[in-house]
Design a protein around this motif. Structure first.
Motif, PDB file in Angstrom:
ATOM      1  N   UNK A 479       0.822  -1.211   0.000  1.00 57.04           N
ATOM      2  CA  UNK A 479       0.000   0.000   0.000  1.00 57.04           C
ATOM      3  C   UNK A 479       0.857   1.263   0.000  1.00 57.04           C
ATOM      4  N   UNK A 480       2.020   1.203   0.677  1.00 56.25           N
ATOM      5  CA  UNK A 480       2.954   2.336   0.660  1.00 56.25           C
ATOM      6  C   UNK A 480       3.415   2.613  -0.765  1.00 56.25           C
ATOM      7  N   UNK A 481       3.800   1.564  -1.487  1.00 54.27           N
ATOM      8  CA  UNK A 481       4.236   1.749  -2.877  1.00 54.27           C
ATOM      9  C   UNK A 481       3.120   2.328  -3.746  1.00 54.27           C
ATOM     10  N   UNK A 482       1.928   1.842  -3.505  1.00 50.15           N
ATOM     11  CA  UNK A 482       0.785   2.342  -4.283  1.00 50.15           C
ATOM     12  C   UNK A 482       0.542   3.828  -4.015  1.00 50.15           C
ATOM     13  N   UNK A 483       0.632   4.249  -2.760  1.00 53.07           N
ATOM     14  CA  UNK A 483       0.428   5.660  -2.421  1.00 53.07           C
ATOM     15  C   UNK A 483       1.529   6.542  -2.994  1.00 53.07           C
ATOM     16  N   UNK A 487      -0.382   8.503  -5.812  1.00 54.20           N
ATOM     17  CA  UNK A 487      -0.782   9.768  -5.207  1.00 54.20           C
ATOM     18  C   UNK A 487       0.407  10.674  -4.891  1.00 54.20           C
ATOM     19  N   UNK A 488       1.587  10.204  -5.212  1.00 51.27           N
ATOM     20  CA  UNK A 488       2.815  10.991  -5.085  1.00 51.27           C
ATOM     21  C   UNK A 488       3.029  11.521  -3.673  1.00 51.27           C
ATOM     22  N   UNK A 489       2.690  10.696  -2.659  1.00 44.56           N
ATOM     23  CA  UNK A 489       2.939  11.063  -1.273  1.00 44.56           C
ATOM     24  C   UNK A 489       4.405  10.785  -0.938  1.00 44.56           C
ATOM     25  N   UNK A 490       4.883  11.498   0.070  1.00 42.42           N
ATOM     26  CA  UNK A 490       6.237  11.195   0.542  1.00 42.42           C
ATOM     27  C   UNK A 490       6.244   9.823   1.204  1.00 42.42           C
ATOM     28  N   UNK A 491       7.435   9.243   1.323  1.00 43.21           N
ATOM     29  CA  UNK A 491       7.534   7.899   1.901  1.00 43.21           C
ATOM     30  C   UNK A 491       7.031   7.901   3.347  1.00 43.21           C
ATOM     31  N   UNK A 492       7.403   8.953   4.117  1.00 42.88           N
ATOM     32  CA  UNK A 492       6.976   9.011   5.521  1.00 42.88           C
ATOM     33  C   UNK A 492       5.457   9.108   5.633  1.00 42.88           C
TER      34      UNK A 492
END
Length: 542
Positions: A479-483, A487-492
């Motif tokens: 899900x982190x990779x998908x976001x 959605x171009x969110x930062x990793x944190x």
């Protein structure tokens, strides 16, 4: 609804602030490392004890009664009656069967301990059947632990060796602890050295049923017919032989059915037990008994048997057991409500301390020792067998299985994510479940009446946890990779959002594992597996 949103935002905010702060990240990593190290210290400090083969419960147990070789059946019966006297009023016992001079009906314990082949007037076996487990408050392990000292303290006549034998914990072993002593020295020296080691066993706590597998020295008396005196007494040689057989063995003297019958029913004549019984095992006692047995010659004179035979005193010949072409004496012992590992280590330490001044002590393997006399250069090899060997084999097999599982999951994750760092992080994160497994055993042990051991099934649970925890990590990382990609969110930020989103489904999985594992927690064999799954899953989720 707003309350739930605020709660979710709080989880996301907490995780995000944690990832943004180097101090907080260091504190969390240090705490995890400290918890992991402290859990290992719980095992090394014996606050959590290890016993890789868990003891199963049963509805019966067997009592082996071994008197010194040369003892009569009457002395064996006296000891056996004493044992039955102390057991007959036990409410948990339904019935008992006694077998003199032979084994009990074939069971697993008798097969692996070679009890099936033991016979003689000096042995007896008592099979004790208990009420079914649901009809008694005491399990078989506690029953044996309670009854053993009562029987061994009150039935000491004739120096018996009384063993309380339960169903074996696992694969066949001669005893919980087996020390094989081999050497090329004279067998008498090997035997004397083994008896000195046996003294160390007897002074070690939590050991029971200590014995040496081998023959014991005892005196026998042979009767040699004095043919000259027999002829001068006008008595037939056959008369003397028959009266001796009747006196000590008994013989068939007639048949009580028709001579032409297909199956003859013999009349067996033997002296009464009272007449056959001796005051003690000595030449004088046998001579007195022979003096009371008399034969009449044709002249009507009564001649005592003691005048017609010569008593020859002799010592039995030892059976020499060999292993790897070297004579061997085995010292065996059972454990009383204890893992075999700790008495074994205690005995090994005492051997090194007591014999290092006389012998050069060499540690051949993790447990085995080689003792070389500093002056005579006589060598004694001490090899540990029994449950200890099976425990080491179990650790080896489970370690290999764990290593294969970790490598397989690591390479599978590396191929899936095309990143060795992520694969390594998933595997390392799974190891926090080790602390959960150990701490769960420590906590559960506080609420159990007996010691709750870290067993082989506990290690199986840890292997299963590697896969379970890897799956939970996958849910978050995917899900982190998908976001990040969509959605171009930062990793944190992606990690914090993923944690609060996946927390509920992962929690449901954790609860399902916990509730299912609770059914195993009270089982004597698979309890370690259940507690390991519960503790490891909670630790990994937290």
């Amino acid at each position: 609804m707003s309350h739930n949103k605020n709660k979710i935002k709080w989880i996301e905010s907490f995780v995000y602030n944690l990832l943004e702060s180097k101090v907080k990240k260091f504190f969390i990593l240090f705490s995890m490392f400290a918890i992991l190290v402290s859990s290992v210290l719980l095992v090394s400090s014996i606050m959590v004890k290890v016993k890789l083969l868990p003891q199963s419960l049963a509805d019966n147990f067997t009592i082996y009664v071994d008197l010194p070789q040369g003892k009569s059946i009457y002395e064996t019966k006296e000891v056996t009656r004493c044992i039955l006297k102390h057991l007959k009023d036990e409410e948990i016992i339904t019935d008992m069967s006694v077998f003199y001079g032979e084994s009990t009906p074939i069971d697993f314990s008798a097969m692996i301990k070679s009890r099936l082949f033991d016979s003689g007037e000096n042995i007896a076996n008592i099979l004790v059947n208990l009420k079914r487990e649901e009809f008694r408050d005491e399990n078989s392990i506690f029953a044996v632990n309670r009854l053993r000292p009562i029987i061994q303290e009150n039935c000491k006549m004739h120096n018996p060796n009384i063993k309380m034998v339960e169903s074996p914990a696992g694969p066949p072993v001669l005893a919980a602890i087996v020390l094989e002593v081999t050497s090329d020295v004279q067998y008498k020296k090997l035997e004397d050295f083994s008896y000195k080691l046996k003294d160390i066993f007897e002074n070690t706590p939590n050991l029971a049923d200590i014995d040496i597998v081998g023959d014991e020295s005892y005196t026998t008396f042979g009767l040699v017919l004095d043919e000259n005196k027999i002829i001068k007494s006008n008595i037939q040689l056959d008369q003397v032989k028959k009266i001796l057989y009747i006196a000590f063995e008994g013989m068939d003297i007639a048949f009580n059915n028709d001579a032409n019958a297909q199956n003859q029913i013999p009349i067996h004549l033997v002296l009464s037990q009272k007449t056959k019984r001796f005051k003690d095992i000595s030449k004088e006692s046998l001579l007195s008994k022979l003096s009371s047995l008399k034969l009449m010659n044709p002249q009507g004179l009564m001649i005592p048997l003691s005048e017609l035979v010569t008593i020859k005193e002799q010592t039995n010949e030892h059976k020499i057991v060999s292993k790897n072409l070297s004579p061997m004496v085995a010292i065996v012992a059972g454990t009383d409500m204890e893992s075999q590992l700790y008495p074994l280590l205690d005995i090994r330490t005492k051997i090194i301390e007591q014999y290092s001044s006389i012998y050069e002590v060499e540690e051949v393997t993790m447990f085995d020792l080689k003792l070389t006399h500093k002056k005579t250069k006589e060598v004694f090899n001490l090899h540990w067998d029994g449950e200890q060997k099976l425990s080491i084999d179990t650790i080896t097999d489970l370690s290999i299985a764990l290593g294969v599982a970790i490598l397989f999951i690591y390479f599978m994750m590396a191929v899936y994510y095309k990143n060795f760092s992520i694969a390594g992080a998933i595997i390392l994160a799974s190891f926090i479940s080790v602390a959960g497994v150990i701490y769960a055993h420590w906590i559960y042990d506080m609420f159990t009446p007996s010691t709750f051991y870290l067993t082989g099934t506990s290690l199986i649970g840890f292997i299963a946890l590697i896969g379970i925890n890897s799956r939970n990590s996958l849910l978050v990382i995917d899900f982190v990779q998908q976001l990040v990609e969509q959605k171009h969110l930062s990793v944190q930020r992606a990690i914090s959002v993923s944690v609060q989103t996946r927390a509920k489904p992962i929690l449901l999985t954790v609860l399902a594992i916990i509730f299912a594992s609770m059914l195993l927690a009270t089982d004597p064999v698979f309890g370690g597996l259940g507690i390991a799954l519960i503790g490891g899953t909670l630790a990994a989720y937290a």
